[in-house]
Structures are given as C-alpha cells and as structure tokens.
Design a protein around this motif. Structure first.
Motif, PDB file in Angstrom:
ATOM      1  N   ARG A  85       0.812  -1.218   0.000  1.00 59.10           N
ATOM      2  CA  ARG A  85       0.000   0.000   0.000  1.00 59.10           C
ATOM      3  C   ARG A  85       0.849   1.273   0.000  1.00 59.10           C
ATOM      4  O   ARG A  85       0.562   2.214  -0.743  1.00 59.10           O
ATOM      5  CB  ARG A  85      -0.924   0.008   1.224  1.00 59.10           C
ATOM      6  CG  ARG A  85      -2.049  -1.027   1.152  1.00 59.10           C
ATOM      7  CD  ARG A  85      -2.965  -0.919   2.383  1.00 59.10           C
ATOM      8  NE  ARG A  85      -3.525   0.411   2.507  1.00 59.10           N
ATOM      9  CZ  ARG A  85      -4.621   0.821   1.851  1.00 59.10           C
ATOM     10  NH1 ARG A  85      -5.258  -0.006   1.037  1.00 59.10           N
ATOM     11  NH2 ARG A  85      -5.090   2.039   2.028  1.00 59.10           N
ATOM     12  N   THR A  91      -3.210  -0.062  -3.580  1.00 60.72           N
ATOM     13  CA  THR A  91      -4.164   0.113  -2.473  1.00 60.72           C
ATOM     14  C   THR A  91      -5.409  -0.751  -2.597  1.00 60.72           C
ATOM     15  O   THR A  91      -6.324  -0.631  -1.786  1.00 60.72           O
ATOM     16  CB  THR A  91      -4.581   1.589  -2.374  1.00 60.72           C
ATOM     17  OG1 THR A  91      -5.101   2.024  -3.646  1.00 60.72           O
ATOM     18  CG2 THR A  91      -3.392   2.465  -2.003  1.00 60.72           C
ATOM     19  N   LYS A  94      -6.696  -4.155   1.105  1.00 56.38           N
ATOM     20  CA  LYS A  94      -7.205  -3.277   2.160  1.00 56.38           C
ATOM     21  C   LYS A  94      -6.641  -3.608   3.545  1.00 56.38           C
ATOM     22  O   LYS A  94      -6.359  -4.770   3.850  1.00 56.38           O
ATOM     23  CB  LYS A  94      -8.734  -3.337   2.221  1.00 56.38           C
ATOM     24  CG  LYS A  94      -9.420  -2.966   0.921  1.00 56.38           C
ATOM     25  CD  LYS A  94      -9.032  -1.573   0.455  1.00 56.38           C
ATOM     26  CE  LYS A  94      -9.738  -1.195  -0.827  1.00 56.38           C
ATOM     27  NZ  LYS A  94      -9.298   0.119  -1.350  1.00 56.38           N
ATOM     28  N   LYS A  95      -6.521  -2.580   4.355  1.00 57.97           N
ATOM     29  CA  LYS A  95      -6.133  -2.739   5.754  1.00 57.97           C
ATOM     30  C   LYS A  95      -7.384  -2.658   6.599  1.00 57.97           C
ATOM     31  O   LYS A  95      -7.980  -1.603   6.750  1.00 57.97           O
ATOM     32  CB  LYS A  95      -5.143  -1.641   6.160  1.00 57.97           C
ATOM     33  CG  LYS A  95      -4.601  -1.812   7.564  1.00 57.97           C
ATOM     34  CD  LYS A  95      -3.535  -0.762   7.852  1.00 57.97           C
ATOM     35  CE  LYS A  95      -2.920  -0.965   9.223  1.00 57.97           C
ATOM     36  NZ  LYS A  95      -1.847   0.023   9.494  1.00 57.97           N
ATOM     37  N   ALA A 104      -9.423  -8.878   4.769  1.00 54.73           N
ATOM     38  CA  ALA A 104      -9.453  -7.827   3.747  1.00 54.73           C
ATOM     39  C   ALA A 104      -8.102  -7.648   3.053  1.00 54.73           C
ATOM     40  O   ALA A 104      -8.035  -7.124   1.944  1.00 54.73           O
ATOM     41  CB  ALA A 104      -9.888  -6.506   4.368  1.00 54.73           C
ATOM     42  N   CYS A 105      -7.031  -8.087   3.689  1.00 55.96           N
ATOM     43  CA  CYS A 105      -5.677  -7.894   3.152  1.00 55.96           C
ATOM     44  C   CYS A 105      -5.143  -9.124   2.433  1.00 55.96           C
ATOM     45  O   CYS A 105      -3.947  -9.221   2.173  1.00 55.96           O
ATOM     46  CB  CYS A 105      -4.726  -7.520   4.284  1.00 55.96           C
ATOM     47  SG  CYS A 105      -4.479  -8.867   5.478  1.00 55.96           S
ATOM     48  N   TYR A 158     -15.494  -2.878   0.662  1.00 49.74           N
ATOM     49  CA  TYR A 158     -14.202  -2.809   1.357  1.00 49.74           C
ATOM     50  C   TYR A 158     -13.545  -4.178   1.468  1.00 49.74           C
ATOM     51  O   TYR A 158     -12.333  -4.297   1.331  1.00 49.74           O
ATOM     52  CB  TYR A 158     -14.378  -2.193   2.750  1.00 49.74           C
ATOM     53  CG  TYR A 158     -13.060  -1.740   3.335  1.00 49.74           C
ATOM     54  CD1 TYR A 158     -12.537  -0.492   3.013  1.00 49.74           C
ATOM     55  CD2 TYR A 158     -12.328  -2.553   4.182  1.00 49.74           C
ATOM     56  CE1 TYR A 158     -11.318  -0.069   3.515  1.00 49.74           C
ATOM     57  CE2 TYR A 158     -11.113  -2.144   4.699  1.00 49.74           C
ATOM     58  CZ  TYR A 158     -10.607  -0.897   4.362  1.00 49.74           C
ATOM     59  OH  TYR A 158      -9.405  -0.484   4.861  1.00 49.74           O
ATOM     60  N   CYS A 159     -14.329  -5.210   1.688  1.00 50.77           N
ATOM     61  CA  CYS A 159     -13.760  -6.551   1.859  1.00 50.77           C
ATOM     62  C   CYS A 159     -13.604  -7.291   0.546  1.00 50.77           C
ATOM     63  O   CYS A 159     -13.026  -8.381   0.506  1.00 50.77           O
ATOM     64  CB  CYS A 159     -14.641  -7.380   2.792  1.00 50.77           C
ATOM     65  SG  CYS A 159     -16.202  -7.933   2.027  1.00 50.77           S
TER      66      CYS A 159
END
Length: 211
Positions: A85, A91, A94-95, A104-105, A158-159
């Motif tokens: 990221r 990006t 996701k964090k 998510a990462c 987001y996920c």
C-alpha cells in the motif's frame, strides 16, 4: 559642601546583587529541567530512535508483484501489507483489522493465500506476490471478478478484494465441493454487509465453468 557618590562595587568587592541574580537564573533552569514531564523526554528519545532505525536498520527486499520486479529498502518491522500500500501504491489490498481476523488484506504469495498484515515483508524476499490488481488481464476481468459483479457479491466493497483473492485460491485448493465447504474455507474473510449468499453463488458459478 560635601557630595555623596553612588556606590559602585570594584573588582575586589562583593557584588551581592550580581551573585544573587546568577544564582536565581541557575536555580530556575534546574527547576525547569526537573519539572519537564517524563513523557516529553521519552517522546524525544523515541523520535531519535526512529531516525537512527531508519538509517541503520533498513534491509534490501526483492519482490515480484503482479509480474513486476521491485527492489526496496525496508525496516524489519514493515509488513507486506504496508509495502504493497505505502511503497508500491497498490491500495486494492485493504487494511481492515490489522490482526489477521477479517481477511481484507488477502494476497497470494507463490500461489498461496495469506493475510498480508501478519506477514513481515522481509520474510517474502524473492517471492512472487499477486494482488487484486494482478488478476485482470489488461481490460479483461478475471472470471471471479465477473461473477462477483454478476451476483452482487459485495455492497460497500471494502472486503471485496480480499474475498475475491480468497475465492480464487479456494478453487485451486479444491475446497468447493459443496456450499458448506465453501462457507467453511471462506470463513476467514468477513463481510460486514452480509453478502455471503451471493459470494457463494459467485464461487459456485466459476467452479461450474471450470468443470
């Protein structure tokens, strides 16, 4: 008529006013130092520690990310997620929880899915990393990405990158024998919007197309 001259101390005489003034200055300085909060001193020490760490502790890191080779200098404490990221500006990964609990990462390292927030960057030296940005072939989406769109496998989104990366890995792992099995092996990826039924449908469709 006599006149009274103002008193002026000579070199050999005691200048009590000057001595008192110097004493008060020194006392005030010592008092100020003594009353300086420990947190301020500690913060200053930490700032210097970080500066020295940045100079002396960085190590070379070689990664191949989405087919592109990168040579970086990173600190030992930097995670793979942070490198993707903050160093490479990828990006899409996701964090979320930053504790390996939400998924998510999720990325692929040498073809195996991992939580990049739990993996130190230096432990992946020389490895091949695939992120969500690396799934599509130019303008052509990966079948799993198309299936997620078709079946509304996301809401806030987001996920979604982590869900898709896990779903692609799931097919390679062979854990798509039933809806129950899919749910079990996708349980490491949390969707707070509750799009789980649609995610399962997307995975089943792609799996059916591969048979």
């Amino acid at each position: 008529m006599s006149t009274t001259k103002p008193f002026t101390p000579t070199d050999g005489e005691d200048n009590s006013n000057g001595t008192r003034r110097d004493f008060l200055k020194q006392t005030s300085l010592l008092t100020a130092i003594a009353l300086t909060p420990g947190t301020v001193v500690k913060a200053a020490e930490n700032q210097w520690d970080e500066k020295f760490a940045g100079v002396f502790e960085k190590q070379a890191l070689h990664l191949e990310v989405n087919g592109v080779k990168h040579e970086l200098m990173v600190e030992p404490r930097v995670t793979l997620l942070e490198v993707l990221r903050e160093y490479l500006d990828l990006t899409g990964t996701k964090k979320g929880c930053d504790r390996g609990q939400c998924g998510a990462c999720t990325v692929h390292v040498n073809g195996v899915r991992i939580n990049s927030c739990l993996s130190l960057a230096l432990t992946n030296d020389g490895k091949k990393i695939t992120t969500i940005e690396g799934l599509a072939k130019e303008e052509e989406l990966h079948p799993m990405q198309e299936a997620f769109i078709k079946h509304d496998g996301f809401q806030c989104g987001y996920c979604t990158s982590g869900q898709i990366m896990s779903a692609v890995a799931l097919l390679k792992e062979g854990h798509t024998g039933s809806e129950t099995e899919i749910r079990e092996f996708m349980s490491g990826n949390i969707c707070r919007c509750g799009a789980y039924p649609n995610i399962v449908k997307a995975i089943q469709e792609v799996k059916g197309g591969m048979v």
